[in-house]
Design a protein around this motif. Sequence first.
Motif, PDB file in Angstrom:
ATOM      1  N   SER A 174      29.087  17.805 -11.525  1.00 16.71           N
ATOM      2  CA  SER A 174      28.247  16.638 -11.270  1.00 16.71           C
ATOM      3  C   SER A 174      27.182  16.438 -12.340  1.00 16.71           C
ATOM      4  O   SER A 174      26.616  15.351 -12.472  1.00 16.71           O
ATOM      5  N   SER A 175      26.923  17.477 -13.133  1.00 17.02           N
ATOM      6  CA  SER A 175      25.898  17.396 -14.168  1.00 17.02           C
ATOM      7  C   SER A 175      26.367  16.571 -15.364  1.00 17.02           C
ATOM      8  O   SER A 175      27.567  16.469 -15.642  1.00 17.02           O
ATOM      9  N   ASP A 176      25.428  15.990 -16.079  1.00 18.33           N
ATOM     10  CA  ASP A 176      25.737  15.237 -17.286  1.00 18.33           C
ATOM     11  C   ASP A 176      25.639  16.071 -18.552  1.00 18.33           C
ATOM     12  O   ASP A 176      25.825  15.547 -19.655  1.00 18.33           O
ATOM     13  N   ASP A 177      25.354  17.370 -18.405  1.00 20.33           N
ATOM     14  CA  ASP A 177      25.262  18.215 -19.608  1.00 20.33           C
ATOM     15  C   ASP A 177      25.830  19.626 -19.416  1.00 20.33           C
ATOM     16  O   ASP A 177      25.820  20.434 -20.331  1.00 20.33           O
ATOM     17  N   ASP A 178      26.362  19.904 -18.224  1.00 15.35           N
ATOM     18  CA  ASP A 178      26.898  21.236 -17.942  1.00 15.35           C
ATOM     19  C   ASP A 178      28.403  21.257 -18.247  1.00 15.35           C
ATOM     20  O   ASP A 178      29.168  20.449 -17.724  1.00 15.35           O
ATOM     21  N   ARG A 179      28.829  22.199 -19.074  1.00 16.14           N
ATOM     22  CA  ARG A 179      30.250  22.295 -19.447  1.00 16.14           C
ATOM     23  C   ARG A 179      31.076  23.089 -18.443  1.00 16.14           C
ATOM     24  O   ARG A 179      32.302  23.030 -18.461  1.00 16.14           O
ATOM     25  N   SER A 180      30.424  23.842 -17.585  1.00 16.48           N
ATOM     26  CA  SER A 180      31.139  24.786 -16.726  1.00 16.48           C
ATOM     27  C   SER A 180      31.930  24.079 -15.628  1.00 16.48           C
ATOM     28  O   SER A 180      31.579  22.995 -15.173  1.00 16.48           O
ATOM     29  N   PHE A 181      33.002  24.719 -15.226  1.00 15.09           N
ATOM     30  CA  PHE A 181      33.886  24.215 -14.168  1.00 15.09           C
ATOM     31  C   PHE A 181      33.281  24.551 -12.819  1.00 15.09           C
ATOM     32  O   PHE A 181      33.058  25.720 -12.494  1.00 15.09           O
ATOM     33  N   ASP A 182      32.997  23.540 -12.005  1.00 15.30           N
ATOM     34  CA  ASP A 182      32.365  23.722 -10.704  1.00 15.30           C
ATOM     35  C   ASP A 182      33.450  23.690  -9.624  1.00 15.30           C
ATOM     36  O   ASP A 182      33.974  22.624  -9.278  1.00 15.30           O
ATOM     37  N   GLU A 183      33.773  24.857  -9.095  1.00 17.02           N
ATOM     38  CA  GLU A 183      34.838  24.976  -8.089  1.00 17.02           C
ATOM     39  C   GLU A 183      34.526  24.150  -6.848  1.00 17.02           C
ATOM     40  O   GLU A 183      35.414  23.499  -6.280  1.00 17.02           O
ATOM     41  N   ASP A 184      33.280  24.156  -6.419  1.00 15.44           N
ATOM     42  CA  ASP A 184      32.912  23.405  -5.227  1.00 15.44           C
ATOM     43  C   ASP A 184      33.036  21.903  -5.470  1.00 15.44           C
ATOM     44  O   ASP A 184      33.474  21.167  -4.581  1.00 15.44           O
ATOM     45  N   ARG A 185      32.660  21.464  -6.656  1.00 13.32           N
ATOM     46  CA  ARG A 185      32.777  20.044  -6.994  1.00 13.32           C
ATOM     47  C   ARG A 185      34.239  19.585  -6.919  1.00 13.32           C
ATOM     48  O   ARG A 185      34.548  18.530  -6.353  1.00 13.32           O
ATOM     49  N   VAL A 186      35.117  20.375  -7.469  1.00 13.06           N
ATOM     50  CA  VAL A 186      36.540  20.033  -7.468  1.00 13.06           C
ATOM     51  C   VAL A 186      37.102  20.057  -6.053  1.00 13.06           C
ATOM     52  O   VAL A 186      37.944  19.218  -5.689  1.00 13.06           O
ATOM     53  N   ALA A 187      36.636  20.989  -5.223  1.00 17.44           N
ATOM     54  CA  ALA A 187      37.074  21.032  -3.828  1.00 17.44           C
ATOM     55  C   ALA A 187      36.663  19.746  -3.103  1.00 17.44           C
ATOM     56  O   ALA A 187      37.431  19.184  -2.314  1.00 17.44           O
ATOM     57  N   LYS A 188      35.461  19.263  -3.410  1.00 20.19           N
ATOM     58  CA  LYS A 188      34.992  18.003  -2.825  1.00 20.19           C
ATOM     59  C   LYS A 188      35.841  16.826  -3.320  1.00 20.19           C
ATOM     60  O   LYS A 188      36.106  15.877  -2.565  1.00 20.19           O
TER      61      LYS A 188
END
Length: 285
Positions: A174-188
């Motif tokens: 959801s961030s505009d500058d974070d490169r990391s893969f957010d598992e919770d974001r993808v689950a949503k």
Amino acid sequence: MGARRRWKDFPSRLKKELDGTSAIAGFGGVGLGAAGWGFLAPPFTFFVAGVGGAITLSALAYASFRAIPPKLLDPHDLVGTEIDLDKLQNSTKKILKVAIIGRSQAGKTTLRNRLKFDVAETVRTEKLEATVVALPTAPVQCVALLDGDGTKYRQQLVMAEVCDFLIIILDHNSSDDDRSFDEDRVAKHNEFLEQVSNSISMYRTEKLRKIMFLWNKRDLWQQSDSEELARFKSFTENVFNKWRQSNFANSVVQQPHSNEDASDVSFVMRAIIDFAKEDGNESRT
């Protein structure tokens, strides 16, 4: 010349309005019935009958007035305006509906603003609305870009149910500058897509013409480490294959995307232009 209206819609509109005024008309009918059956003394009979008749006729007249179809507008007069979805039907020519859906902070409103050449600071959308845009085609064609609040799923689902061209914009974080893969974001994202899928299956009356998946924030996720990039690509492939195998649309495509890259935004605009041209060619055949 008088304003154009779709008078063929008058009967159905009148029926709907009469349903809404049935209680008032019924009250007037009670007065007429009381007078007719002699429940009242003669001095009051004509008075009650008159009042009852006036109420009934007034309800019918009001319903008839409300049922008059609205004036049809030239699509070019709507360019640049934000209007309710139902008003798109009140145009002299068909306006194709391009819906941009996705979860909050995925970049929907930013993309819409880029597509309509709006350089103002992005303000998060809070309501379901349509922005009419004139495309650089010959002859000029207009499309409506649909956008809604990403936190209100029902708005997103309605757009998927009524549009002609569905753009689903998803990201890795959801961030505009974070490169990391957010598992919770993808689950949503997966939960959201499941709801969209169910809504299309249950409520669409016809097949979508086209679905485009945009994997947004390409400038960020392409720079993540190899393991996180592989996880994100696995997510995108699974989603794309599932939707391509569905029977939701005539065409399902995907594209890495960044709202900050003018060439990526131009690619989306070109896809919309080509889609509008195809519809125009089909309309003339």
